[in-house]
Write a protein that holds these residues in place. Structure first.
Motif, PDB file in Angstrom:
ATOM      1  N   PHE A  77     -38.232   4.711  -3.281  1.00 23.91           N
ATOM      2  CA  PHE A  77     -37.398   3.896  -2.395  1.00 23.91           C
ATOM      3  C   PHE A  77     -36.511   4.776  -1.521  1.00 23.91           C
ATOM      4  N   PHE A  78     -35.833   5.746  -2.138  1.00 21.11           N
ATOM      5  CA  PHE A  78     -34.917   6.593  -1.371  1.00 21.11           C
ATOM      6  C   PHE A  78     -35.659   7.585  -0.472  1.00 21.11           C
ATOM      7  N   PHE A  79     -36.802   8.108  -0.923  1.00 20.24           N
ATOM      8  CA  PHE A  79     -37.597   8.945  -0.033  1.00 20.24           C
ATOM      9  C   PHE A  79     -38.011   8.132   1.197  1.00 20.24           C
ATOM     10  N   ALA A  80     -38.509   6.913   0.968  1.00 17.95           N
ATOM     11  CA  ALA A  80     -38.977   6.067   2.068  1.00 17.95           C
ATOM     12  C   ALA A  80     -37.838   5.703   3.010  1.00 17.95           C
ATOM     13  N   LEU A  81     -36.646   5.567   2.479  1.00 21.07           N
ATOM     14  CA  LEU A  81     -35.472   5.241   3.285  1.00 21.07           C
ATOM     15  C   LEU A  81     -35.219   6.307   4.350  1.00 21.07           C
ATOM     16  N   TYR A  82     -35.469   7.570   3.999  1.00 24.93           N
ATOM     17  CA  TYR A  82     -35.199   8.680   4.912  1.00 24.93           C
ATOM     18  C   TYR A  82     -36.453   9.210   5.614  1.00 24.93           C
ATOM     19  N   ALA A  83     -37.621   8.861   5.158  1.00 20.59           N
ATOM     20  CA  ALA A  83     -38.864   9.343   5.770  1.00 20.59           C
ATOM     21  C   ALA A  83     -39.166   8.557   7.038  1.00 20.59           C
ATOM     22  N   SER A  84     -39.619   9.251   8.067  1.00 27.10           N
ATOM     23  CA  SER A  84     -39.889   8.570   9.346  1.00 27.10           C
ATOM     24  C   SER A  84     -41.021   7.549   9.217  1.00 27.10           C
ATOM     25  N   LYS A  85     -41.956   7.762   8.304  1.00 26.23           N
ATOM     26  CA  LYS A  85     -43.076   6.839   8.129  1.00 26.23           C
ATOM     27  C   LYS A  85     -42.862   5.897   6.947  1.00 26.23           C
ATOM     28  N   GLY A  86     -41.666   5.900   6.374  1.00 23.01           N
ATOM     29  CA  GLY A  86     -41.347   4.977   5.287  1.00 23.01           C
ATOM     30  C   GLY A  86     -42.270   5.140   4.088  1.00 23.01           C
ATOM     31  N   MET A  87     -42.713   4.025   3.533  1.00 18.99           N
ATOM     32  CA  MET A  87     -43.549   4.039   2.323  1.00 18.99           C
ATOM     33  C   MET A  87     -44.912   4.687   2.552  1.00 18.99           C
ATOM     34  N   LYS A  88     -45.344   4.803   3.798  1.00 21.05           N
ATOM     35  CA  LYS A  88     -46.622   5.467   4.071  1.00 21.05           C
ATOM     36  C   LYS A  88     -46.559   6.955   3.714  1.00 21.05           C
ATOM     37  N   SER A  89     -45.355   7.486   3.592  1.00 20.66           N
ATOM     38  CA  SER A  89     -45.177   8.900   3.243  1.00 20.66           C
ATOM     39  C   SER A  89     -45.038   9.122   1.741  1.00 20.66           C
ATOM     40  N   ILE A  90     -45.114   8.062   0.959  1.00 24.10           N
ATOM     41  CA  ILE A  90     -44.842   8.158  -0.476  1.00 24.10           C
ATOM     42  C   ILE A  90     -46.138   8.055  -1.279  1.00 24.10           C
ATOM     43  N   TYR A 102     -44.864  11.280 -11.358  1.00 24.17           N
ATOM     44  CA  TYR A 102     -44.151  11.821 -10.208  1.00 24.17           C
ATOM     45  C   TYR A 102     -44.185  10.857  -9.033  1.00 24.17           C
ATOM     46  N   CYS A 103     -43.255  11.087  -8.132  1.00 23.60           N
ATOM     47  CA  CYS A 103     -43.229  10.446  -6.826  1.00 23.60           C
ATOM     48  C   CYS A 103     -43.163  11.587  -5.829  1.00 23.60           C
ATOM     49  N   HIS A 104     -44.050  11.575  -4.858  1.00 22.77           N
ATOM     50  CA  HIS A 104     -44.142  12.662  -3.882  1.00 22.77           C
ATOM     51  C   HIS A 104     -43.914  12.108  -2.479  1.00 22.77           C
ATOM     52  N   CYS A 105     -43.037  12.760  -1.734  1.00 18.88           N
ATOM     53  CA  CYS A 105     -42.828  12.426  -0.322  1.00 18.88           C
ATOM     54  C   CYS A 105     -43.623  13.439   0.500  1.00 18.88           C
ATOM     55  N   LYS A 106     -44.535  12.944   1.326  1.00 19.56           N
ATOM     56  CA  LYS A 106     -45.457  13.806   2.060  1.00 19.56           C
ATOM     57  C   LYS A 106     -44.874  14.409   3.327  1.00 19.56           C
ATOM     58  N   GLU A 107     -43.658  14.028   3.686  1.00 17.93           N
ATOM     59  CA  GLU A 107     -43.072  14.600   4.904  1.00 17.93           C
ATOM     60  C   GLU A 107     -41.732  15.262   4.582  1.00 17.93           C
ATOM     61  N   PRO A 108     -41.354  16.265   5.363  1.00 19.54           N
ATOM     62  CA  PRO A 108     -40.077  16.937   5.133  1.00 19.54           C
ATOM     63  C   PRO A 108     -38.885  16.011   5.406  1.00 19.54           C
ATOM     64  N   LEU A 109     -37.856  16.180   4.610  1.00 18.78           N
ATOM     65  CA  LEU A 109     -36.603  15.450   4.775  1.00 18.78           C
ATOM     66  C   LEU A 109     -35.467  16.460   4.891  1.00 18.78           C
ATOM     67  N   LYS A 110     -34.367  16.027   5.464  1.00 17.18           N
ATOM     68  CA  LYS A 110     -33.179  16.881   5.423  1.00 17.18           C
ATOM     69  C   LYS A 110     -32.789  17.047   3.966  1.00 17.18           C
ATOM     70  N   ILE A 111     -32.288  18.220   3.627  1.00 19.26           N
ATOM     71  CA  ILE A 111     -31.931  18.504   2.233  1.00 19.26           C
ATOM     72  C   ILE A 111     -30.930  17.486   1.708  1.00 19.26           C
ATOM     73  N   LYS A 112     -29.950  17.121   2.519  1.00 19.03           N
ATOM     74  CA  LYS A 112     -28.941  16.171   2.044  1.00 19.03           C
ATOM     75  C   LYS A 112     -29.578  14.824   1.669  1.00 19.03           C
ATOM     76  N   HIS A 113     -30.630  14.413   2.372  1.00 22.67           N
ATOM     77  CA  HIS A 113     -31.323  13.166   2.040  1.00 22.67           C
ATOM     78  C   HIS A 113     -32.206  13.335   0.804  1.00 22.67           C
ATOM     79  N   TYR A 114     -32.845  14.482   0.715  1.00 20.61           N
ATOM     80  CA  TYR A 114     -33.689  14.786  -0.447  1.00 20.61           C
ATOM     81  C   TYR A 114     -32.853  14.766  -1.726  1.00 20.61           C
TER      82      TYR A 114
END
Length: 190
Positions: A77-90, A102-114
């Motif tokens: 949920f939180f990865f998708a909140l900050y990922a530009s492609k939302g749940m498609k990146s999860i 595990y839960c993997h976010c396929k796109e880079p996020l700002k460290i503070k969001h990660y």
């Protein structure tokens, strides 16, 4: 976003060590929460009668399994909140070698969001229920809070790796190991 002006570095943790460290964190969280709980409320161990014994024994195991799934969904949920492609990146899965979901976010996020996504399950499933148990005397919440705080051991270990980085730099989950790739902005050559 293009990362041509960034230096990419791999950072991972050892999952076997994380599983051992989970026991250390379990002891730590027991001291942090069970000791104050005992001083405030005492411990009243519930009587176990023979009726529905199997069901009563399986309930904590079921709660643990459901909690582990919810833990990963919170990350997602939180990865998708900050990922530009939302749940498609999860992506969700299990590292079978260590039986680690595990839960993997396929796109880079700002460290503070990660970091927010990384620590959200610890806070939501671990710390908040444990603190609430101190206010209410609910032993079940205390146990869940302690266990789900300890199950965040890998997340805590990753946090200690990443907390020294610039929060405006970027990080991407490693697709097959517990860890990430850090993207640091290259220093301009003048």
């Amino acid at each position: 976003m293009e990362f041509n002006d960034f230096i990419k570095e791999k950072k991972t943790i050892n999952l076997a060590k994380a599983n051992v460290d989970a026991l250390k964190y379990l002891l730590l969280f027991m001291v942090l929460f069970a000791v104050p709980f005992y001083l405030i409320w005492g411990f009243k161990i519930p009587k176990i009668d023979g009726e529905n014994l199997i069901l009563k024994a399986l309930t904590p195991l079921f709660a643990l399994l459901v909690g582990i799934i919810i833990h990963e969904l919170i990350h997602g949920f939180f990865f998708a909140l900050y990922a530009s492609k939302g749940m498609k990146s999860i992506k969700f899965g299990i590292l079978w070698k260590t039986l680690t979901p595990y839960c993997h976010c396929k796109e880079p996020l700002k460290i503070k969001h990660y970091i927010i996504a990384l620590l959200a399950p610890l806070l939501i499933l671990g710390i908040i229920p444990a603190v609430f148990s101190l206010m209410t005397g609910n032993l079940f919440l205390l146990i869940l809070g302690i266990i789900f705080s300890a199950t965040a051991a890998g997340d805590i270990m990753i946090y200690f790796l990443i907390k020294k980085e610039n929060p405006e730099d970027y990080v991407q989950d490693h697709p097959s190991e517990a860890g990430y790739y850090i993207f640091r902005k290259k220093e301009s050559e003048e």
